[in-house]
Scaffold this motif. Structure first.
Motif, short mmCIF file in Angstrom:
data_model
loop_
_atom_site.label_atom_id
_atom_site.label_comp_id
_atom_site.label_asym_id
_atom_site.label_seq_id
_atom_site.Cartn_x
_atom_site.Cartn_y
_atom_site.Cartn_z
N ASP A 79 -3.64 -8.15 5.68
CA ASP A 79 -3.80 -8.62 4.03
C ASP A 79 -4.87 -7.92 3.18
O ASP A 79 -6.58 -8.32 3.69
CB ASP A 79 -3.65 -10.31 3.96
CG ASP A 79 -3.80 -11.07 3.16
OD1 ASP A 79 -3.97 -10.56 1.71
OD2 ASP A 79 -3.76 -12.00 2.89
N LEU A 80 -4.53 -7.01 2.54
CA LEU A 80 -6.23 -6.42 2.03
C LEU A 80 -6.31 -7.54 0.76
O LEU A 80 -7.48 -7.40 -0.52
CB LEU A 80 -4.93 -5.32 0.90
CG LEU A 80 -4.88 -3.90 1.89
CD1 LEU A 80 -4.82 -2.90 1.00
CD2 LEU A 80 -6.02 -3.72 2.96
N ASN A 81 -5.87 -8.97 0.67
CA ASN A 81 -6.51 -9.72 -0.56
C ASN A 81 -7.05 -10.14 -0.12
O ASN A 81 -7.63 -10.91 -0.65
CB ASN A 81 -5.19 -10.66 -0.80
CG ASN A 81 -3.67 -9.95 -1.69
OD1 ASN A 81 -4.13 -9.26 -2.74
ND2 ASN A 81 -2.91 -10.51 -1.31
N PRO A 141 -4.10 2.92 4.98
CA PRO A 141 -3.42 2.69 6.63
C PRO A 141 -4.16 3.28 7.42
O PRO A 141 -5.36 4.58 8.12
CB PRO A 141 -1.75 3.56 6.54
CG PRO A 141 -2.23 4.72 5.62
CD PRO A 141 -3.29 4.14 4.98
N ILE A 142 -3.44 2.88 8.83
CA ILE A 142 -3.75 3.39 10.52
C ILE A 142 -3.20 3.38 11.63
O ILE A 142 -1.86 2.57 11.54
CB ILE A 142 -5.27 2.50 11.10
CG1 ILE A 142 -6.41 2.02 10.08
CG2 ILE A 142 -5.54 3.34 11.94
CD1 ILE A 142 -6.95 0.71 10.75
N LEU A 143 -2.60 4.58 12.00
CA LEU A 143 -1.79 5.20 13.16
C LEU A 143 -2.29 5.09 14.41
O LEU A 143 -3.35 5.45 14.42
CB LEU A 143 -1.22 6.24 13.06
CG LEU A 143 0.01 6.56 14.15
CD1 LEU A 143 1.40 6.04 13.84
CD2 LEU A 143 0.15 7.91 14.47
N VAL A 144 -1.62 3.84 14.88
CA VAL A 144 -2.60 4.35 16.09
C VAL A 144 -1.37 4.50 17.62
O VAL A 144 -0.04 3.95 17.42
CB VAL A 144 -3.21 2.51 16.85
CG1 VAL A 144 -3.45 2.81 18.17
CG2 VAL A 144 -3.80 2.32 16.25
N HIS A 145 -1.62 5.81 18.07
CA HIS A 145 -1.14 6.43 19.08
C HIS A 145 -1.80 5.88 20.32
O HIS A 145 -2.97 7.59 20.92
CB HIS A 145 -0.66 7.67 18.85
CG HIS A 145 0.57 8.47 19.50
ND1 HIS A 145 0.08 10.04 19.53
CD2 HIS A 145 1.61 7.78 20.18
CE1 HIS A 145 1.08 10.15 20.36
NE2 HIS A 145 1.96 9.43 20.95
N ASN A 205 1.19 -1.39 -0.26
CA ASN A 205 0.21 0.06 0.17
C ASN A 205 0.82 1.36 0.23
O ASN A 205 1.72 1.24 1.11
CB ASN A 205 -0.87 -0.29 0.98
CG ASN A 205 -1.79 1.57 1.45
OD1 ASN A 205 -1.76 2.19 0.26
ND2 ASN A 205 -2.57 1.35 2.63
N GLY A 206 0.74 2.23 -1.24
CA GLY A 206 1.82 3.26 -1.53
C GLY A 206 1.56 4.20 -0.09
O GLY A 206 2.28 4.84 0.14
N PHE A 207 0.18 4.16 0.03
CA PHE A 207 -0.16 5.58 1.07
C PHE A 207 0.18 5.08 2.48
O PHE A 207 0.37 5.93 3.35
CB PHE A 207 -2.02 5.28 0.60
CG PHE A 207 -2.45 5.77 -0.42
CD1 PHE A 207 -2.44 6.97 -0.55
CD2 PHE A 207 -2.99 5.09 -1.06
CE1 PHE A 207 -2.92 7.44 -1.89
CE2 PHE A 207 -3.50 4.84 -2.72
CZ PHE A 207 -3.57 6.50 -2.78
#
Length: 222
Positions: free
Chosen positions: A39-41, A60-64, A16-18
């Motif tokens: 797994d995006l498949n 994507p997800i950032l968890v902080h 995932n480029g993003f």
């Protein structure tokens, strides 16, 4: 409830480029994080993704510190704001330059990326038109780069982070099309090589052949 480790975690898919943007930014800042592969498949999203991003159910997800931040551009800005004092900044201090970096990032997400998809999926005359559009957009970006080492000037910055992940598909463009990027856009090609010398980029960007093989499946490329 599904959980992530304390501190910082990135939920993403390797191709995932993003999402690559997020990991490159954290590497540039020197922020330690845990990576969790989604797994995006598999059309069924994991419990973790459904909990952390119930609206779009995407990565994507950032968890902080247990709180999720979604959308790659929003995440990049969050990273730059949270890890600011004593850390290298991604966005320029000048308001105009910040706006310019955001503008071209929007261009990548809403113009260049869809053109890539059209180019890979189309056939015949439509494919030729899409290839011409793709090259034209790359040339526009080359004009923005000019003679600077990075889009951010002397410093590797926000738009460099946003755009460099898509260079992992440049091999795919050449394999699928009828052009050589180094001939069409020599400055972009030199910029990619310069970026790849950075540990943050070389560590994160995947093998370009592997990327193209996956995208051939995704887009039905023969």
């Amino acid at each position: 409830m599904a959980t992530t480790c304390g501190g910082v975690a990135v939920i993403d898919f390797w191709a995932n480029g993003f999402g690559m943007r997020i990991r490159i930014a954290l590497e540039e800042k020197g922020v330690a994080y845990q990576y969790k592969e989604e797994d995006l498949n598999n059309p069924q999203r994991s419990r973790l993704v459904l909990e952390m991003n119930p609206v779009r159910k995407s990565v994507p997800i950032l968890v902080h510190e247990g709180r999720p931040v979604c959308d790659s551009v929003a995440i990049l800005e969050y990273i730059d704001e949270i890890w600011k004092d004593g850390f290298p900044l991604l966005l320029p201090k000048d308001p105009y330059e910040r706006a310019t970096a955001r503008f071209w990032t929007h261009f990548i997400d809403n113009k260049f990326f869809p053109t890539q998809a059209t180019f890979l999926k189309s056939k015949g005359e439509a494919k030729q038109e899409a290839e011409e559009e793709l090259i034209s957009e790359l040339k526009q970006l080359e004009d923005v780069l000019g003679d600077k080492p990075y889009f951010g000037g002397e410093k590797f910055g926000f738009f460099d982070v946003a755009f460099i992940p898509f260079s992992s598909m440049f091999y795919g463009y050449e394999s699928h099309g009828e052009f050589k990027l180094e001939e069409e856009c020599p400055k972009i090609s030199a910029w990619v090589k310069r970026c790849m010398e950075r540990p943050s980029v070389s560590k994160i960007l995947p093998d370009s052949v592997k990327m193209y093989e996956l995208h051939k499946i995704w887009y039905g490329v023969e």
